[in-house]
Enzyme design. Structure first.
Site, PDB file in Angstrom:
ATOM      1  N   ASP A 173       0.851  -1.200   0.000  1.00 43.94           N
ATOM      2  CA  ASP A 173       0.000   0.000   0.000  1.00 43.94           C
ATOM      3  C   ASP A 173       0.882   1.244   0.000  1.00 43.94           C
ATOM      4  OD1 ASP A 173      -2.106  -1.762   0.360  1.00 43.94           O
ATOM      5  OD2 ASP A 173      -2.326  -1.351   2.503  1.00 43.94           O
ATOM      6  N   MET A 230      -0.795  -1.255  13.316  1.00 42.10           N
ATOM      7  CA  MET A 230      -0.803  -2.595  12.705  1.00 42.10           C
ATOM      8  C   MET A 230      -0.232  -2.528  11.298  1.00 42.10           C
ATOM      9  SD  MET A 230      -2.697  -4.393  10.225  1.00 42.10           S
ATOM     10  CE  MET A 230      -4.463  -4.658  10.126  1.00 42.10           C
ATOM     11  N   GLU A 234     -13.007 -10.438  11.801  1.00 38.92           N
ATOM     12  CA  GLU A 234     -13.655  -9.376  11.016  1.00 38.92           C
ATOM     13  C   GLU A 234     -15.148  -9.637  10.920  1.00 38.92           C
ATOM     14  OE1 GLU A 234     -11.888  -7.913   7.384  1.00 38.92           O
ATOM     15  OE2 GLU A 234     -13.840  -7.913   6.392  1.00 38.92           O
ATOM     16  N   ASP A 269     -11.304  -6.199  13.024  1.00 40.95           N
ATOM     17  CA  ASP A 269     -11.681  -5.522  11.779  1.00 40.95           C
ATOM     18  C   ASP A 269     -13.187  -5.288  11.796  1.00 40.95           C
ATOM     19  OD1 ASP A 269      -9.080  -5.546  10.913  1.00 40.95           O
ATOM     20  OD2 ASP A 269      -9.416  -6.834   9.175  1.00 40.95           O
ATOM     21  N   ASP A 316     -12.093  -2.048   8.631  1.00 37.87           N
ATOM     22  CA  ASP A 316     -11.649  -2.670   7.378  1.00 37.87           C
ATOM     23  C   ASP A 316     -12.842  -2.660   6.423  1.00 37.87           C
ATOM     24  OD1 ASP A 316     -10.236  -3.879   5.436  1.00 37.87           O
ATOM     25  OD2 ASP A 316     -10.142  -5.854   6.359  1.00 37.87           O
TER      26      ASP A 316
HETATM   27  C1  GCO Z   1     -10.371  -8.980   2.992  1.00 37.28           C
HETATM   28  C2  GCO Z   1      -9.542  -8.886   4.261  1.00 37.28           C
HETATM   29  C3  GCO Z   1      -8.392  -7.929   4.144  1.00 37.28           C
HETATM   30  C4  GCO Z   1      -7.425  -8.040   5.303  1.00 37.28           C
HETATM   31  C5  GCO Z   1      -6.209  -7.225   5.035  1.00 37.28           C
HETATM   32  C6  GCO Z   1      -5.295  -7.113   6.219  1.00 37.28           C
HETATM   33  O1  GCO Z   1     -11.451  -9.538   3.091  1.00 37.28           O
HETATM   34  O2  GCO Z   1      -9.922  -8.520   1.947  1.00 37.28           O
HETATM   35  O3  GCO Z   1     -10.393  -8.509   5.288  1.00 37.28           O
HETATM   36  O4  GCO Z   1      -8.877  -6.622   4.037  1.00 37.28           O
HETATM   37  O5  GCO Z   1      -8.006  -7.641   6.491  1.00 37.28           O
HETATM   38  O6  GCO Z   1      -5.519  -7.802   3.964  1.00 37.28           O
HETATM   39  O7  GCO Z   1      -4.760  -8.306   6.508  1.00 37.28           O
HETATM   40 MN    MN Z   2      -9.947  -7.718   7.217  1.00 38.85          MN
HETATM   41 MN    MN Z   3     -12.536  -8.716   4.716  1.00 31.92          MN
END
Ligand code: GCO
Ligand code: MN
Ligand code: MN
Length: 397
Positions: free
Chosen positions: A61, A92, A221, A249, A298
């Site tokens: 990134d 992070m 997440e 997340d 996220d």
């Molecule tokens: C997704 C994931 C990613 C990760 C990210 C950090 O579904 O694409 O959630 O967004 O969280 O790569 O590791």
């Molecule tokens: Mn994620």
């Molecule tokens: Mn994701």
């Protein structure tokens, strides 16, 4: 309290966004980008202005894949200046082990030892970058660690390779003396048809088999357990109970859809409310401390948005969290709720007898005059409890 009493987000709220989240350019499998990339230094400036605490990143990134060492150092130096100027931190960091075609059949679990070696090499470089930026959590999301043609490898071999990679990288972190913990992020599918160790629970079990389980926790997440219809809050609670919630997340998602990455709080308010209530510990600390780590969104803005819409999205994520936090505090302070949630009376002293098995306690349980009919008849008033929760969520109390 009125909505106006919700304070603006501050650094002490520990809200973070990824360069890839607010930097999302609105590309999807069917359509081209709808907005221009935003320079990482500008992202830092804008995030600080709206009250975020930190910014997270994948190696690529910030530093383009294949950049020379001097180019890398120049970019990182500029980014560090922006972080210092705007008082934003990097809590992070993570590795992009999914975009390059070399990872089309996995990184750490690939059948090709050269791919696995390259994935370790790329991760070590990215860990160096994370440590240089001051990160204390390092996330592993194995987006490509899965299959379509499932006969290509024994899934047990994949798990062994994953363990080998994490043990190796724990060794690297220890060797370098970094104060870094790993957080494993599960996802059931997408981009692969099936991804290994698809839920937070699978990851928690796997962590116990590692060489350094104390260095490794989870990064659950919302979207990932919700996609497949699981109760995300229960998964997070299990991680908290095991002191393994190292990162989280946050986003919004509907059951049965592809990974939507919607603004936090924009879908399933019940689950979002219960999640914030759990993380903030508004129901009390008898089951352990509240979560005090980063609150990472996220998620990304709808494809319909320009850059202004991206900041609307980011403000919305933080405001929804703070609104739900206030609602959760009010709910748990409500005398009627407290009464409904009060401990069930224990006139026979049964709780004490069940603490630990012994011959005497077994005898006492067998002898206790438990009134089955009376207990079976008693209504639990959960309709009232749940309605009170809804009224708090809707701001009616
Ligand atoms: C997704 C994931 C990613 C990760 C990210 C950090 O579904 O694409 O959630 O967004 O969280 O790569 O590791
Ligand atoms: Mn994620
Ligand atoms: Mn994701």
């Amino acid at each position: 309290m009125t909505n106006d009493s919700i304070p603006a987000p501050r650094a002490s709220d520990r809200f973070t966004f990824g360069l890839w989240t607010v930097g999302n350019i609105g590309r999807d499998p069917f359509g081209d980008p709808t907005r221009a990339p935003i320079d990482p230094c500008r992202i830092v400036e804008r995030l600080a202005a709206i009250g975020a605490w930190g910014v997270n990143l994948h190696d690529n990134d910030l530093v383009p894949f294949g950049a020379s060492a001097s180019e890398r150092d120049r970019i990182v130096a500029g980014f560090k200046r922006a972080l210092a100027d705007h008082r934003l931190c990097v809590p992070m960091a993570t590795t992009n082990l999914f975009s390059h075609a070399i990872f089309k059949d996995g990184a750490f679990t690939s059948n090709d030892p050269s791919v696995r070696a390259f994935a370790l090499r790329k991760s070590m470089d990215a860990i160096d970058l994370g440590a240089e930026l001051g990160a204390s959590t390092y996330v592993f999301w194995g987006g490509r660690e899965g299959t379509e043609a499932d006969a290509c490898r024994d899934p047990r071999e994949a798990i062994k390779r994953m363990r080998g990679a994490l043990d190796y990288l724990c060794g690297y972190v220890q060797d370098r003396g970094y104060a870094l913990r790993f957080a494993l992020e599960a996802k059931p599918n997408e981009p692969r048809a099936d991804i290994y160790m698809p839920t937070t629970g699978h990851m928690l079990a796997f962590i116990q088999t590692l060489a350094h389980p104390e260095m490794v926790g989870v990064n659950p997440e919302v979207a990932h357990e919700t996609m497949v219809g699981l109760n995300f809050v229960h998964g997070v609670a299990q991680a908290m109970e095991q002191k393994k919630l190292f990162h989280i997340d946050l986003n919004g998602q509907r059951i049965g859809r592809y990974d939507q990455d919607l603004r936090f709080g924009s879908e399933d308010l019940r689950q979002a409310f219960l999640l914030v209530r759990l993380l903030e510990g508004t129901a009390g600390d008898r089951h352990g401390a509240a979560y005090t780590g980063p609150l990472h969104f996220d998620a990304h803005a709808y494809r319909s948005e320009d850059e202004e819409g991206v900041w609307d999205f980011a403000r919305g994520c933080m405001r929804n969290y703070l609104l739900l936090k206030q609602r959760a505090q009010n709910f748990d302070a409500d005398p009627e709720v407290r009464e409904l949630l009060a401990d069930v009376p224990d006139p026979l002293g049964m709780a004490a007898q069940m603490n630990r098995y012994c011959t005497a306690s077994a005898k006492a349980l067998r002898a206790a005059p438990i009134d089955l009919d009376a207990i079976a008849r008693r209504g639990l008033r959960y309709e009232r409890l749940d309605q009170l929760m809804i009224e708090h969520i809707l701001g009616a109390r």
